[in-house]
Design an enzyme around this catalytic site. Structure first.
Site, PDB file in Angstrom:
ATOM      1  N   TYR A 176       6.548  35.564 -39.896  1.00 36.81           N
ATOM      2  CA  TYR A 176       6.294  35.337 -41.169  1.00 36.81           C
ATOM      3  C   TYR A 176       6.854  36.432 -42.115  1.00 36.81           C
ATOM      4  CZ  TYR A 176       3.072  35.086 -45.217  1.00 36.81           C
ATOM      5  OH  TYR A 176       2.362  35.066 -46.600  1.00 36.81           O
ATOM      6  N   SER A 217       4.765  38.144 -50.285  1.00 40.54           N
ATOM      7  CA  SER A 217       3.770  38.763 -49.198  1.00 40.54           C
ATOM      8  C   SER A 217       3.991  39.944 -49.354  1.00 40.54           C
ATOM      9  CB  SER A 217       3.166  37.949 -48.082  1.00 40.54           C
ATOM     10  OG  SER A 217       2.491  38.878 -47.412  1.00 40.54           O
TER      11      SER A 217
HETATM   12  N1  LIG Z   1      -3.151  33.480 -49.090  1.00 42.54           N
HETATM   13  C1  LIG Z   1      -2.926  34.363 -48.218  1.00 42.54           C
HETATM   14  O1  LIG Z   1      -3.480  35.672 -48.062  1.00 42.54           O
HETATM   15  C2  LIG Z   1      -1.852  34.965 -49.050  1.00 42.54           C
HETATM   16  C3  LIG Z   1      -0.875  36.284 -48.612  1.00 42.54           C
HETATM   17  C4  LIG Z   1       0.585  36.766 -49.038  1.00 42.54           C
HETATM   18  C5  LIG Z   1       1.679  35.154 -49.320  1.00 42.54           C
HETATM   19  N2  LIG Z   1       0.882  34.082 -49.559  1.00 42.54           N
HETATM   20  C6  LIG Z   1       1.592  33.657 -50.170  1.00 42.54           C
HETATM   21  O2  LIG Z   1       1.506  32.467 -50.644  1.00 42.54           O
HETATM   22  C7  LIG Z   1       1.755  30.931 -50.810  1.00 42.54           C
HETATM   23  C8  LIG Z   1       0.813  30.005 -51.034  1.00 42.54           C
HETATM   24  O3  LIG Z   1      -0.317  30.189 -50.419  1.00 42.54           O
HETATM   25  P1  LIG Z   1      -1.354  29.453 -49.791  1.00 42.54           P
HETATM   26  O4  LIG Z   1      -1.818  30.980 -50.144  1.00 42.54           O
HETATM   27  O5  LIG Z   1      -1.783  29.293 -51.521  1.00 42.54           O
HETATM   28  O6  LIG Z   1      -2.123  28.348 -48.672  1.00 42.54           O
HETATM   29  P2  LIG Z   1      -3.006  27.245 -48.659  1.00 42.54           P
HETATM   30  O7  LIG Z   1      -3.734  27.218 -49.247  1.00 42.54           O
HETATM   31  O8  LIG Z   1      -2.808  26.926 -47.238  1.00 42.54           O
HETATM   32  O9  LIG Z   1      -1.208  26.741 -49.972  1.00 42.54           O
HETATM   33  C9  LIG Z   1      -0.118  26.113 -48.940  1.00 42.54           C
HETATM   34  C10 LIG Z   1       0.553  25.251 -49.949  1.00 42.54           C
HETATM   35  O10 LIG Z   1       1.921  25.130 -48.964  1.00 42.54           O
HETATM   36  C11 LIG Z   1       1.738  23.164 -48.857  1.00 42.54           C
HETATM   37  N3  LIG Z   1       2.561  23.107 -48.046  1.00 42.54           N
HETATM   38  C12 LIG Z   1       2.678  23.306 -46.740  1.00 42.54           C
HETATM   39  N4  LIG Z   1       3.473  23.122 -45.749  1.00 42.54           N
HETATM   40  C13 LIG Z   1       3.887  22.515 -46.444  1.00 42.54           C
HETATM   41  C14 LIG Z   1       5.811  21.610 -45.935  1.00 42.54           C
HETATM   42  N5  LIG Z   1       5.772  21.539 -44.982  1.00 42.54           N
HETATM   43  N6  LIG Z   1       5.941  21.015 -47.310  1.00 42.54           N
HETATM   44  C15 LIG Z   1       5.524  21.709 -48.546  1.00 42.54           C
HETATM   45  N7  LIG Z   1       4.619  21.996 -48.715  1.00 42.54           N
HETATM   46  C16 LIG Z   1       4.110  22.286 -47.637  1.00 42.54           C
HETATM   47  C17 LIG Z   1       0.244  22.908 -48.391  1.00 42.54           C
HETATM   48  O11 LIG Z   1       0.365  21.431 -48.792  1.00 42.54           O
HETATM   49  P3  LIG Z   1       0.764  20.009 -47.969  1.00 42.54           P
HETATM   50  O12 LIG Z   1      -0.391  21.158 -46.823  1.00 42.54           O
HETATM   51  O13 LIG Z   1      -0.262  19.256 -48.749  1.00 42.54           O
HETATM   52  O14 LIG Z   1       1.588  19.703 -47.599  1.00 42.54           O
HETATM   53  C18 LIG Z   1      -0.103  23.570 -49.942  1.00 42.54           C
HETATM   54  O15 LIG Z   1      -0.097  23.012 -50.645  1.00 42.54           O
HETATM   55  C19 LIG Z   1       2.908  31.358 -49.455  1.00 42.54           C
HETATM   56  O16 LIG Z   1       3.939  31.090 -49.360  1.00 42.54           O
HETATM   57  C20 LIG Z   1       1.529  31.666 -48.638  1.00 42.54           C
HETATM   58  O17 LIG Z   1       2.905  32.708 -47.711  1.00 42.54           O
HETATM   59  C21 LIG Z   1      -1.125  33.868 -49.762  1.00 42.54           C
END
Ligand SMILES: NC(=O)c1ccc[n+]([C@@H]2O[C@H](COP(=O)([O-])OP(=O)(O)OC[C@H]3O[C@@H](n4cnc5c(N)ncnc54)[C@H](OP(=O)(O)O)[C@@H]3O)[C@@H](O)[C@H]2O)c1
Length: 262
Positions: free
Chosen positions: A154, A141
């Site tokens: 985070y 990130s």
């Molecule tokens: N969205 C942003 O603004 C942003 C910016 C920079 C980086 N990121 C990074 O991008 C990545 C993906 O996030 P996203 O934005 O797509 O968020 P999201 O829509 O909340 O997706 C998160 C995913 O991780 C899974 N997950 C959460 N806890 C878990 C656990 N304990 N075990 C296995 N799976 C788990 C969730 O599925 P389940 O609930 O089904 O387990 C979901 O599929 C993350 O690493 C986040 O830090 C996001």
């Protein structure tokens, strides 16, 4: 033409992970999709199989729990069914002053954002290096590059992911295997709601990336053998600037932006 036969994508049940799975399936890569929500994974698997004819294996697991995570490590270690792309994408954040946040949730964040990435990468790389082929994409990130009051744990986890992945990229030179850190900025997913971040409406519309762009740019960077990708021109500039501003003004700037966003 995809360079990968089988990809394992963590956090594939929503957001960026879902977009990775869709992008890979569309180019003919078989998948192992991992997250906790089995029902969502099964719906995705059915849809991708019907649309693209790819084989999609569902592996429901809590990657923050060592016992549950072991099943995913076992799958990655299975040399009879090699995985040649690992996308460590599952992750979450918390918002608030560290002193006010329940420590159990912070620890879970380290388990998922750091230890799961470390362990899955370790087991995947063993097979990839032996075969002389493969890619690991670790989703970090922009928080890795700026001080983040109210997201201390985070930001620290993502700094780990970035540094770890870029070091691996250099260590792996000449092995046929490549590690790439993906560094997204604000991306429209379930992330903000899960973090109970109530100030997301203060982020200007043009600052938001789509999960599709993040997945596409990350896969293109992996194919090109790059150490890091920052999707979006604006975020590329931001990371560039963050790396040259000295610590004190950078912290002042980050704190000011944080105050204004409240
Ligand atoms: N969205 C942003 O603004 C942003 C910016 C920079 C980086 N990121 C990074 O991008 C990545 C993906 O996030 P996203 O934005 O797509 O968020 P999201 O829509 O909340 O997706 C998160 C995913 O991780 C899974 N997950 C959460 N806890 C878990 C656990 N304990 N075990 C296995 N799976 C788990 C969730 O599925 P389940 O609930 O089904 O387990 C979901 O599929 C993350 O690493 C986040 O830090 C996001």
């Amino acid at each position: 033409m995809t360079p990968w036969s089988t990809a394992l994508v963590t956090g594939a049940s929503s957001g960026i992970g879902d977009a990775f799975a869709r992008e890979l399936a569309a180019t003919g890569t078989d998948l192992v999709v991992v997250a906790r929500d089995r029902e969502r994974l099964e719906t995705l698997a059915k849809e991708l199989h019907e649309a693209h004819g790819v084989h999609v294996e569902v592996l429901a697991a809590d990657l923050s729990a060592p016992v549950s995570r072991a099943a995913v490590e076992k799958r990655l270690a299975d040399r009879t069914r090699p995985v040649d792309l690992l996308v460590n994408n599952a992750g979450f954040g918390t918002v608030g002053r560290f002193v006010d946040l329940p420590i159990g949730r912070e620890e879970q964040q380290v388990q998922l954002n750091v230890l799961a990435v470390l362990r899955l990468t370790s087991v995947a790389l063993a097979g990839m290096v032996a075969r002389g082929h493969g890619n690991v994409v670790n989703v970090a990130s922009i928080a890795a590059f700026v001080p983040a009051p109210d997201s201390a744990t985070y930001a620290a986890t993502k700094a780990f992911v970035c540094s770890f992945t870029e070091s691996l990229h250099d260590e792996l030179a000449g092995t046929g295997v490549c590690a790439t850190a993906s560094v997204p900025g604000f991306t429209r997913t379930e992330f903000q709601d899960r973090a109970e971040w109530t100030e997301q409406e203060h982020v200007p519309e043009r600052a938001w990336l789509s999960p599709e762009q993040v997945a596409r740019d990350s896969l293109a960077a992996a194919r090109a053998g790059r150490a890091r990708v920052v999707p979006g021109v604006g975020y590329k500039a931001l990371v560039g600037v963050a790396q040259v501003i000295p610590g004190t003004p950078k912290r002042w700037l980050a704190a000011t932006v944080r105050r204004l966003a409240r």
